[in-house]
Design a protein around this motif. Structure first.
Motif, PDB file in Angstrom:
ATOM      1  N   UNK A 196      10.962   5.113  23.427  1.00 26.82           N
ATOM      2  CA  UNK A 196      10.061   6.173  23.874  1.00 26.82           C
ATOM      3  C   UNK A 196      10.796   7.344  24.515  1.00 26.82           C
ATOM      4  N   UNK A 197      12.104   7.202  24.739  1.00 28.15           N
ATOM      5  CA  UNK A 197      12.835   8.264  25.438  1.00 28.15           C
ATOM      6  C   UNK A 197      12.907   9.560  24.637  1.00 28.15           C
ATOM      7  N   UNK A 198      12.834   9.466  23.316  1.00 24.12           N
ATOM      8  CA  UNK A 198      12.870  10.682  22.507  1.00 24.12           C
ATOM      9  C   UNK A 198      11.696  11.599  22.802  1.00 24.12           C
ATOM     10  N   UNK A 199      10.531  10.999  23.058  1.00 21.56           N
ATOM     11  CA  UNK A 199       9.329  11.787  23.362  1.00 21.56           C
ATOM     12  C   UNK A 199       9.104  11.960  24.855  1.00 21.56           C
ATOM     13  N   UNK A 200       9.824  11.170  25.657  1.00 20.50           N
ATOM     14  CA  UNK A 200       9.646  11.219  27.114  1.00 20.50           C
ATOM     15  C   UNK A 200      11.015  11.205  27.797  1.00 20.50           C
ATOM     16  N   UNK A 201      11.692  12.356  27.859  1.00 23.67           N
ATOM     17  CA  UNK A 201      13.021  12.395  28.485  1.00 23.67           C
ATOM     18  C   UNK A 201      12.990  12.081  29.977  1.00 23.67           C
ATOM     19  N   UNK A 202      11.804  12.061  30.575  1.00 23.60           N
ATOM     20  CA  UNK A 202      11.679  11.702  31.990  1.00 23.60           C
ATOM     21  C   UNK A 202      11.805  10.183  32.212  1.00 23.60           C
TER      22      UNK A 202
END
Length: 358
Positions: A196-202
């Motif tokens: 999910x980090x690709x869509x949520x860098x936070x």
């Protein structure tokens, strides 16, 4: 005991035969990992690599994450404290019951901490209500999620994890997902938040070598940040040479032990089902778990009674959201689990109870 423990594993002031208070692989440290750690000790006449280059590259290769986004720490706990020191959130949300170091690290930085209480009647599962709370809580800057959760053992459902990532990205909230027990679930990497980090860098994802590879004394954890700048800001908050050379070498060796990890998880998850059934036969209320520890309800003095027999179980009442008479146990080998069950039967027999009843 007179004083409630904040963590399991403190056997040093007790006479313990078997420690069920920790959730560590009972099959022990793989031999190759031991040998690597010993070589690390032999080479410890020099300083360890302060940037953990070999270890971070090995993690990068294993998980397809750029090494620049990986931060290594002396256990996941150090990284939790590094996150709060680097990002200095003013307000954060934690689940309860859950791992206490999130709240401790936040409070140490003067952060306002709010709790989202999970519910036993929902078998401790995270629900859409948590996503709603993340989307509506005023001024929220950070959210911690333990996945699977300690002490309940429950994975967050995939749709909840995705919903949290989406809401946190929209609101620019740092989402910290602690996956230190993930490799001891049937779902494994398929349930990870890393994708999910690709869509949520936070999103920050925490991992540790402690549980699967039975190396808590070596202290080794790592995190994957959504961006290099965030990773470097956390790294700057950690002490120099924070990861010892034996730990770095052991970590590299552990990443090669995929067959050991697979077999350990399969055996322990099967044993969890058996042990859960046996505890229910004794009348205890046992909640479902997705990993290799169990949360159950029994007499309020059960820990004290077990300690007299050299058996150490974790007091659930030390977790906000639980209560006296809740207990957490790590799943161990069949031989050790049989010892625990026999001790529990004898305790019930002494009280003239065939089964425990609240």
């Amino acid at each position: 005991m007179d004083e409630m423990e904040d963590h399991g594993g403190n056997i040093y002031d007790k006479d313990i035969r078997i420690d069920f208070s920790v959730n560590v692989n009972p099959f022990g440290m793989p031999e190759a990992v031991k040998r690597a750690a010993v070589r690390g000790v032999e080479e410890s006449f020099r300083y360890p690599d302060p940037r953990q280059r070999e270890l971070r590259q090995a993690l990068s290769d294993a998980f397809c994450i750029p090494a620049e986004r990986i931060v290594a720490g002396s256990g996941a706990a150090e990284l939790i404290w590094g996150i709060t020191a680097a990002l200095q959130p003013g307000k954060a949300l934690v689940c309860a019951p859950s791992f206490g170091e999130y709240e401790g690290a936040l409070l140490a930085r003067g952060c306002q901490v709010e709790r989202f209480y999970l519910r036993g009647e929902n078998d401790w599962l995270a629900t859409r209500e948590l996503v709603r709370r993340a989307g509506e809580e005023p001024g929220l800057e950070m959210l911690f999620l333990c996945h699977p959760n300690n002490p309940t053992g429950r994975l967050a459902p995939a749709e909840i994890l995705k919903g949290l990532a989406h809401v946190c990205h929209e609101r620019k909230i740092t989402l910290v997902v602690d996956e230190c027990f993930l490799d001891l679930t049937r779902e494994g990497e398929a349930a990870s938040a890393l994708a999910l980090q690709g869509d949520c860098p936070e999103l920050l994802v925490l991992r540790a070598f402690t549980k699967m590879y039975a190396m808590p004394g070596l202290r080794l954890g790592w995190l994957a940040a959504g961006g290099e700048e965030t990773a470097e800001s956390i790294r700057r908050m950690l002490p120099p040479w924070n990861v010892s050379w034996p730990a770095q070498m052991a970590g590299c060796a552990a990443l090669e032990e995929q067959e050991f990890a697979r077999k350990s998880a399969d055996l322990l998850l099967e044993e969890r089902e058996w042990l859960s059934g046996q505890l229910r036969k004794l009348g205890f209320r046992v909640w479902p778990s997705d990993t290799t520890f169990l949360l159950f309800e029994g007499p309020e003095d059960l820990q004290e009674a077990c300690l007299k027999e050299g058996i150490y179980i974790r007091d659930g009442a030390s977790f906000p959201g639980l209560w006296a008479g809740t207990w957490r146990i790590g799943v161990r080998t069949r031989e050790e689990n049989l010892v625990l069950l026999e001790v529990l039967r004898e305790i019930m027999k002494e009280r003239k109870m065939d089964r425990w009843q609240k």
